[in-house]
Design a protein around this motif. Structure first.
Motif: not given
Length: 150
Positions: A1-3, A5, A70, A72, A78, A80, A82, A100, A108
């Motif tokens: 998973m990538t965050r 910001r 994406f 949250r 942030d 996340t 998927l 989540m 999203y």
């Protein structure tokens, strides 16, 4: 998973880049040859604390290189990333994990990139799509006793 910001500056740059890219792509290709995401928005409240399936039909004559959701927690910071997996017939699916979906809702957006490098999204960082959650109603002890007596 990538965050990810987001910042106001990067958001503005992304909007400008998307607008320019969209204009260039539209000028170069006929309408039917474009990358497209078709996603039905959530119109009902979903159950809190259980995995949530997000699906979209994603099409491009060039083929799809990558599709992601994406997400949250509503009001969270942030997003996340998927990955969305192809399940056949241009349908892509991702499952948002139960941790989540434990809050009051989920924000999203869906992105896709085709083999030509074209990108598109449904929703985006500044204006994400949303789905509200509700806790399943558990009957009180009195309600359960009454139901047993009937």
């Amino acid at each position: 998973m990538t965050r990810v910001r987001p910042t106001l500056y990067s958001f503005a740059c992304c909007l400008l880049a998307l607008a320019l890219l969209s204009t260039m792509v539209a000028a170069q290709q006929p309408q039917e040859a474009r990358l497209a995401i078709d996603h039905a928005l959530f119109t009902r409240v979903q159950r809190r604390g259980v995995p949530l399936v997000i699906e979209a039909t994603i099409t491009s004559p060039a083929g799809i290189r990558k599709a992601e959701v994406f997400c949250r927690v509503t009001g969270g910071g942030d997003f996340t990333a998927l990955s969305m997996e192809s399940v056949g017939n241009n349908l892509y699916r991702s499952v948002v994990p139960d941790w989540m979906t434990a809050g009051k809702g989920l924000e999203y957006y869906i992105t896709a990139t085709d083999e030509r490098g074209q990108s598109t999204s449904q929703g985006f960082v500044g204006f994400p799509l949303s789905v509200p959650f509700a806790t399943a109603q558990t009957p009180s002890q009195g309600e359960r006793l009454k139901a047993l007596q009937e």
